[in-house]
Design a protein around this motif. Sequence first.
Motif, PDB file in Angstrom:
ATOM      1  N   LYS A  14       0.836  -1.210   0.000  1.00  0.00           N
ATOM      2  CA  LYS A  14       0.000   0.000   0.000  1.00  0.00           C
ATOM      3  C   LYS A  14       0.865   1.252   0.000  1.00  0.00           C
ATOM      4  N   LEU A  15       1.923   1.258   0.805  1.00  0.00           N
ATOM      5  CA  LEU A  15       2.817   2.421   0.826  1.00  0.00           C
ATOM      6  C   LEU A  15       3.488   2.629  -0.530  1.00  0.00           C
ATOM      7  N   LEU A  16       3.888   1.544  -1.178  1.00  0.00           N
ATOM      8  CA  LEU A  16       4.490   1.680  -2.505  1.00  0.00           C
ATOM      9  C   LEU A  16       3.487   2.207  -3.522  1.00  0.00           C
ATOM     10  N   ARG A  17       2.262   1.742  -3.459  1.00  0.00           N
ATOM     11  CA  ARG A  17       1.230   2.269  -4.375  1.00  0.00           C
ATOM     12  C   ARG A  17       0.980   3.750  -4.103  1.00  0.00           C
ATOM     13  N   ASP A  18       0.955   4.145  -2.825  1.00  0.00           N
ATOM     14  CA  ASP A  18       0.788   5.563  -2.493  1.00  0.00           C
ATOM     15  C   ASP A  18       1.975   6.378  -2.988  1.00  0.00           C
ATOM     16  N   ALA A  19       3.185   5.846  -2.823  1.00  0.00           N
ATOM     17  CA  ALA A  19       4.385   6.535  -3.314  1.00  0.00           C
ATOM     18  C   ALA A  19       4.321   6.710  -4.818  1.00  0.00           C
ATOM     19  N   HIS A  20       3.922   5.662  -5.513  1.00  0.00           N
ATOM     20  CA  HIS A  20       3.793   5.737  -6.970  1.00  0.00           C
ATOM     21  C   HIS A  20       2.775   6.805  -7.368  1.00  0.00           C
ATOM     22  N   ARG A  21       1.658   6.855  -6.672  1.00  0.00           N
ATOM     23  CA  ARG A  21       0.624   7.854  -6.950  1.00  0.00           C
ATOM     24  C   ARG A  21       1.166   9.272  -6.760  1.00  0.00           C
ATOM     25  N   ILE A  22       1.856   9.516  -5.652  1.00  0.00           N
ATOM     26  CA  ILE A  22       2.404  10.849  -5.374  1.00  0.00           C
ATOM     27  C   ILE A  22       3.390  11.262  -6.462  1.00  0.00           C
ATOM     28  N   ILE A  23       4.269  10.356  -6.847  1.00  0.00           N
ATOM     29  CA  ILE A  23       5.282  10.683  -7.855  1.00  0.00           C
ATOM     30  C   ILE A  23       4.652  10.895  -9.223  1.00  0.00           C
ATOM     31  N   THR A  24       3.711  10.043  -9.620  1.00  0.00           N
ATOM     32  CA  THR A  24       3.130  10.189 -10.956  1.00  0.00           C
ATOM     33  C   THR A  24       2.231  11.421 -11.067  1.00  0.00           C
ATOM     34  N   LEU A  25       1.696  11.896  -9.952  1.00  0.00           N
ATOM     35  CA  LEU A  25       0.917  13.139 -10.004  1.00  0.00           C
ATOM     36  C   LEU A  25       1.816  14.369 -10.125  1.00  0.00           C
ATOM     37  N   SER A  26       3.087  14.215  -9.800  1.00  0.00           N
ATOM     38  CA  SER A  26       4.013  15.346  -9.826  1.00  0.00           C
ATOM     39  C   SER A  26       4.923  15.362 -11.042  1.00  0.00           C
ATOM     40  N   PHE A  27       5.090  14.227 -11.719  1.00  0.00           N
ATOM     41  CA  PHE A  27       6.008  14.129 -12.846  1.00  0.00           C
ATOM     42  C   PHE A  27       5.308  13.558 -14.066  1.00  0.00           C
ATOM     43  N   ASP A  28       5.739  13.996 -15.233  1.00  0.00           N
ATOM     44  CA  ASP A  28       5.321  13.351 -16.470  1.00  0.00           C
ATOM     45  C   ASP A  28       5.980  11.977 -16.525  1.00  0.00           C
ATOM     46  N   PRO A  29       5.415  11.060 -17.299  1.00  0.00           N
ATOM     47  CA  PRO A  29       6.064   9.758 -17.444  1.00  0.00           C
ATOM     48  C   PRO A  29       7.476   9.916 -18.013  1.00  0.00           C
ATOM     49  N   ILE A  30       8.363   9.022 -17.606  1.00  0.00           N
ATOM     50  CA  ILE A  30       9.714   8.966 -18.158  1.00  0.00           C
ATOM     51  C   ILE A  30       9.720   7.757 -19.080  1.00  0.00           C
ATOM     52  N   MET A  31       9.592   8.015 -20.363  1.00  0.00           N
ATOM     53  CA  MET A  31       9.382   6.940 -21.321  1.00  0.00           C
ATOM     54  C   MET A  31      10.687   6.364 -21.855  1.00  0.00           C
ATOM     55  N   ASP A  32      10.728   5.047 -21.927  1.00  0.00           N
ATOM     56  CA  ASP A  32      11.811   4.353 -22.601  1.00  0.00           C
ATOM     57  C   ASP A  32      11.501   4.447 -24.093  1.00  0.00           C
ATOM     58  N   LEU A  33      12.374   5.084 -24.859  1.00  0.00           N
ATOM     59  CA  LEU A  33      12.103   5.299 -26.272  1.00  0.00           C
ATOM     60  C   LEU A  33      12.044   4.001 -27.066  1.00  0.00           C
ATOM     61  N   ALA A  34      12.774   2.989 -26.638  1.00  0.00           N
ATOM     62  CA  ALA A  34      12.797   1.727 -27.369  1.00  0.00           C
ATOM     63  C   ALA A  34      11.507   0.923 -27.175  1.00  0.00           C
ATOM     64  N   THR A  35      10.978   0.921 -25.954  1.00  0.00           N
ATOM     65  CA  THR A  35       9.814   0.078 -25.658  1.00  0.00           C
ATOM     66  C   THR A  35       8.522   0.867 -25.475  1.00  0.00           C
ATOM     67  N   GLY A  36       8.626   2.156 -25.223  1.00  0.00           N
ATOM     68  CA  GLY A  36       7.443   2.958 -24.954  1.00  0.00           C
ATOM     69  C   GLY A  36       6.902   2.789 -23.543  1.00  0.00           C
ATOM     70  N   LYS A  37       7.640   2.088 -22.686  1.00  0.00           N
ATOM     71  CA  LYS A  37       7.193   1.868 -21.306  1.00  0.00           C
ATOM     72  C   LYS A  37       7.615   3.029 -20.416  1.00  0.00           C
ATOM     73  N   ASP A  38       6.752   3.340 -19.453  1.00  0.00           N
ATOM     74  CA  ASP A  38       7.067   4.340 -18.442  1.00  0.00           C
ATOM     75  C   ASP A  38       8.038   3.718 -17.440  1.00  0.00           C
ATOM     76  N   LEU A  39       9.163   4.385 -17.185  1.00  0.00           N
ATOM     77  CA  LEU A  39      10.178   3.852 -16.280  1.00  0.00           C
ATOM     78  C   LEU A  39       9.888   4.152 -14.810  1.00  0.00           C
ATOM     79  N   VAL A  40       8.992   5.083 -14.518  1.00  0.00           N
ATOM     80  CA  VAL A  40       8.716   5.466 -13.124  1.00  0.00           C
ATOM     81  C   VAL A  40       8.239   4.274 -12.285  1.00  0.00           C
ATOM     82  N   PRO A  41       7.255   3.486 -12.742  1.00  0.00           N
ATOM     83  CA  PRO A  41       6.849   2.341 -11.916  1.00  0.00           C
ATOM     84  C   PRO A  41       7.989   1.342 -11.701  1.00  0.00           C
ATOM     85  N   LEU A  42       8.847   1.181 -12.690  1.00  0.00           N
ATOM     86  CA  LEU A  42       9.978   0.271 -12.538  1.00  0.00           C
ATOM     87  C   LEU A  42      10.908   0.757 -11.430  1.00  0.00           C
ATOM     88  N   MET A  43      11.098   2.079 -11.343  1.00  0.00           N
ATOM     89  CA  MET A  43      11.949   2.640 -10.291  1.00  0.00           C
ATOM     90  C   MET A  43      11.303   2.470  -8.915  1.00  0.00           C
TER      91      MET A  43
END
Length: 113
Positions: A14-43
């Motif tokens: 739950k804390l990790l999901r809350d952390a992810h929510r806080i970060i994604t509301l403050s930052f644009d996605p950081i996209m991997d150009l090769a795959t098109g995946k957002d790197l923020v959840p991976l971090m």
Amino acid sequence: ALLKGDSGDGTKGKLLRDAHRIITLSFDPIMDLATGKDLVPLMVYSKGTADHDFSNMLCVVVCHDGKPVCSAVLRVFGRHLAEMPLVATDHAARRQGHCRALVIAVEQILARA
């Protein structure tokens, strides 16, 4: 709380999901150009791909009155060096010193290591 990747159903998840929510509301996605995946959840969840290894990332969460208000992604390289590529505070909790408290706590943890 200092967390290392897990998306389980317990308190840690739950804390990790809350952390992810806080970060994604403050930052644009950081996209991997090769795959098109957002790197923020991976971090946040300490995951990796063929091209990126975030398995050594930590997630720091500061709670106020039991509610997560500030979050950061952190990579520690030793007692005197750490990288904090993302840090964010929930919009409603800004300008109250939560980020400062987070950085001070990380410095104290590193000093004890």
